[in-house]
Design a protein around this motif. Structure first.
Motif, PDB file in Angstrom:
ATOM      1  N   GLY A 149       0.671  -1.177   0.150  1.00  0.00           N
ATOM      2  CA  GLY A 149       0.077  -0.053   0.059  1.00  0.00           C
ATOM      3  C   GLY A 149       0.944   1.150   0.030  1.00  0.00           C
ATOM      4  O   GLY A 149       0.196   2.419   0.150  1.00  0.00           O
ATOM      5  N   LEU A 150       2.032   1.123  -0.118  1.00  0.00           N
ATOM      6  CA  LEU A 150       2.910   2.395   0.065  1.00  0.00           C
ATOM      7  C   LEU A 150       3.070   2.976  -1.451  1.00  0.00           C
ATOM      8  O   LEU A 150       3.609   4.259  -1.479  1.00  0.00           O
ATOM      9  CB  LEU A 150       4.387   1.929   0.445  1.00  0.00           C
ATOM     10  N   LEU A 151       2.615   2.224  -2.550  1.00  0.00           N
ATOM     11  CA  LEU A 151       2.669   3.046  -3.873  1.00  0.00           C
ATOM     12  C   LEU A 151       1.319   2.548  -4.616  1.00  0.00           C
ATOM     13  O   LEU A 151       0.996   1.763  -4.466  1.00  0.00           O
ATOM     14  CB  LEU A 151       3.963   2.266  -4.817  1.00  0.00           C
TER      15      LEU A 151
ATOM     16  N   LEU B 215       3.088   9.780   3.651  1.00  0.00           N
ATOM     17  CA  LEU B 215       2.212   8.624   3.953  1.00  0.00           C
ATOM     18  C   LEU B 215       2.858   7.572   2.904  1.00  0.00           C
ATOM     19  O   LEU B 215       2.767   6.461   3.303  1.00  0.00           O
ATOM     20  CB  LEU B 215       0.787   8.716   4.043  1.00  0.00           C
ATOM     21  N   ARG B 216       2.442   7.892   1.634  1.00  0.00           N
ATOM     22  CA  ARG B 216       2.831   6.796   0.685  1.00  0.00           C
ATOM     23  C   ARG B 216       2.891   7.704  -0.758  1.00  0.00           C
ATOM     24  O   ARG B 216       2.770   8.936  -0.742  1.00  0.00           O
ATOM     25  CB  ARG B 216       1.361   5.814   0.497  1.00  0.00           C
ATOM     26  N   LEU B 217       3.212   6.795  -1.740  1.00  0.00           N
ATOM     27  CA  LEU B 217       3.360   7.595  -3.186  1.00  0.00           C
ATOM     28  C   LEU B 217       2.440   7.215  -3.998  1.00  0.00           C
ATOM     29  O   LEU B 217       1.820   6.300  -4.283  1.00  0.00           O
ATOM     30  CB  LEU B 217       4.773   6.952  -3.314  1.00  0.00           C
ATOM     31  N   VAL B 218       2.340   8.260  -5.178  1.00  0.00           N
ATOM     32  CA  VAL B 218       1.697   7.904  -6.338  1.00  0.00           C
ATOM     33  C   VAL B 218       2.388   7.933  -7.581  1.00  0.00           C
ATOM     34  O   VAL B 218       3.255   9.168  -7.425  1.00  0.00           O
ATOM     35  CB  VAL B 218       0.395   8.799  -6.551  1.00  0.00           C
ATOM     36  N   TYR B 219       2.662   7.089  -8.569  1.00  0.00           N
ATOM     37  CA  TYR B 219       3.347   7.345  -9.630  1.00  0.00           C
ATOM     38  C   TYR B 219       2.581   7.386 -10.912  1.00  0.00           C
ATOM     39  O   TYR B 219       1.641   6.854 -11.071  1.00  0.00           O
ATOM     40  CB  TYR B 219       4.250   6.109  -9.778  1.00  0.00           C
ATOM     41  N   ARG B 220       2.808   8.386 -11.661  1.00  0.00           N
ATOM     42  CA  ARG B 220       1.965   8.388 -13.015  1.00  0.00           C
ATOM     43  C   ARG B 220       2.790   8.538 -14.185  1.00  0.00           C
ATOM     44  O   ARG B 220       4.067   8.767 -14.207  1.00  0.00           O
ATOM     45  CB  ARG B 220       1.209   9.831 -12.980  1.00  0.00           C
TER      46      ARG B 220
END
Length: 504
Positions: free
Chosen positions: A295-297, A388-393
């Motif tokens: 759930g970190l990414l 908290l966590r990362l999002v990659y696009r």
């Protein structure tokens, strides 16, 4: 020392015609914009393997470059990770320069003329971008932060933190920069071009609202319609531009990546037919790998993509990164972190480095190297601003190792050949150059601050070969100026910077 360059004068004249109220602010921003671009250029001259620089030597608190033709170029000591505009003047022999365009013109090295013009455009456009800002921007208190995708992205006024062409937008008039640049906060009306469905390559689910009988309606950027397609388009979608310029956020809807065949910063970024064909597979693969990271990414999914026979007429629909935020959380592009309150704390930078390096290195061990620069990588912050966590696009430029995937029992998907490599150097360059030399470095703002944040993060990581390389070897980054002055070389060129973990 300084007289207005022809580029600055042209921009000033056009601005006076289309937005005279900004002329005074533009003039006031010119010196700072020139210093910002000159600083990026000086970093490149100090650290990149440029063939016309014969040697470098320290001189007191400064640096002297010996050119191959015998001239000497002197300036301040160059911290490769520093982001403030510290190089306001450099000296070529006895002449002082505060203008990067004039400096590069007078250096007169191979391919310098075209690059000099880009530098002039970069400085003038940066002054325009700064002039168009609304005034003081609240940064310290999360309650005052933007709640929209584009609200964060319009804060990235200065563009790439290390590229001398940070704001170069050749082919864009002043009116077009004001109309389409995210830092100016415009609403852009995307056109819709109907194309018979049997003439299109489509992957994913193309939405019903972008269909008209047997035709698909392809979103088109108005600049592309006017300058490349040379046609009028029916206006169909109101959207807000994001920092890549060609990708726009539809309020309450997806992000739309449009074809925009203009050179921005370094290269022309089109949407190839091959990338459209692979988009669904690449998206699915990225999301499946992200699911292994506790759930970190999160990876934004591609909803649909279409190419109408050419990179000039194509579009991709993607999830908004806000899809992965809970109520009260903020999703912030890493490029927008510099200057906000929490990011100025050493403890915050260390926590962010632990999160980002932990995720990036776990994925690298599995077999995927992200190009995690400040535009592609976003961080989810708590209501109080904690990472908290990362999002990659945008997975278009990742690198994937079939051997590493196989070692972990992961099936190798059908990906474009250019994405595949088992070379550990190529894989580490992709991740370390973008994440450490780009996203983390720009957030830290100096080599000392970056080294301190990395030290906190690295000591908690298992001693894999990738971690040992990060800890012990020089840091690879793209040679951005060498690439712009080497027209015969295709692809990325690299250099090595001093390892920030060894700054002490």
């Amino acid at each position: 020392m300084h007289r207005p360059s022809s580029t600055e004068a042209e921009v000033a004249d056009e601005l006076a015609a289309v937005r005279p109220a900004l002329s005074g602010r533009f003039d006031a921003e010119r010196p700072g914009a020139r210093a910002a671009v000159l600083t990026r250029l000086w970093r490149a001259l100090a650290h990149e393997p440029l063939p016309w620089i014969a040697g470098r030597e320290s001189a007191g608190d400064g640096l002297v470059l010996r050119l191959a033709d015998g001239r000497r170029l002197a300036g301040p000591a160059a911290d490769p990770y520093r982001t403030d505009a510290y190089a306001r003047v450099v000296h070529l022999d006895e002449a002082a320069y505060d203008d990067p365009e004039r400096l590069m013109t007078d250096l007169a090295v191979p391919h310098s003329a075209g690059f000099a013009a880009e530098l002039g455009h970069s400085a003038a456009s940066l002054a325009l971008s700064r002039a168009g800002q609304p005034g003081a921007v609240p940064r310290d208190h999360p309650d005052e932060w933007p709640r929209s995708d584009w609200g964060w992205e319009r804060r990235v006024v200065d563009g790439h933190p290390y590229h001398p062409g940070c704001r170069s937008r050749p082919g864009f008039s002043v009116a077009e920069q004001l109309a389409y640049g995210p830092e100016h906060g415009p609403v852009v009306e995307l056109g819709l071009v109907p194309v018979p469905a049997d003439e299109c390559l489509v992957t994913g689910a193309w939405p019903r609202e972008l269909r008209d009988g047997r035709a698909l309606l392809v979103p088109v950027h108005p600049w592309q319609a006017a300058h490349v397609l040379k046609r009028r388009c029916e206006q169909g979608i109101s959207a807000r531009p994001l920092m890549s310029l060609r990708t726009l956020a539809v309020p309450g809807g997806p992000h739309v990546k449009t074809a925009l065949s203009a050179r921005l910063t370094s290269s022309v970024r089109d949407i190839s037919v091959a990338s459209v064909g692979a988009s669904a597979d690449v998206s699915r693969f990225g999301q499946e790998l992200a699911a292994r990271l506790d759930g970190l990414l999160h990876v934004t999914g591609t909803l649909g993509a279409v190419a109408a026979g050419s990179p000039d007429l194509a579009a991709v629909l993607r999830e908004s990164p806000r899809t992965y935020a809970a109520p009260g959380e903020h999703v912030v592009p890493v490029a927008a972190l510099a200057g906000i309150g929490p990011a100025g704390s050493p403890a915050w930078r260390a926590a962010f480095a632990r999160l980002a390096l932990g995720v990036g290195l776990r994925l690298l061990e599995l077999g995927v190297a992200l190009e995690a620069h400040g535009q592609n990588l976003l961080v989810v912050l708590s209501a109080a601003g904690a990472p908290l966590r990362l999002v990659y696009r945008d997975l278009a430029d990742i690198r994937v190792s079939p051997a590493r995937l196989a070692r972990h029992g992961i099936a190798v998907p059908d990906l474009p050949a250019r994405m595949l490599t088992d070379d550990p150097v190529a894989l580490r360059r992709k991740l370390f150059g973008s994440l450490v030399g780009g996203a983390l470095a720009a957030t830290a703002g100096s080599g000392a601050a970056l080294g301190a944040a990395l030290e906190e993060a690295v000591r908690e990581l298992p001693p894999t070969p990738d971690v040992l390389a990060l800890r012990d070897e020089p840091l690879p980054v793209k040679s951005l100026t060498l690439m712009r002055t080497s027209p015969a070389s295709a692809g990325d060129l690299w250099t090595e910077l001093p390892n920030p973990l060894h700054a002490g």
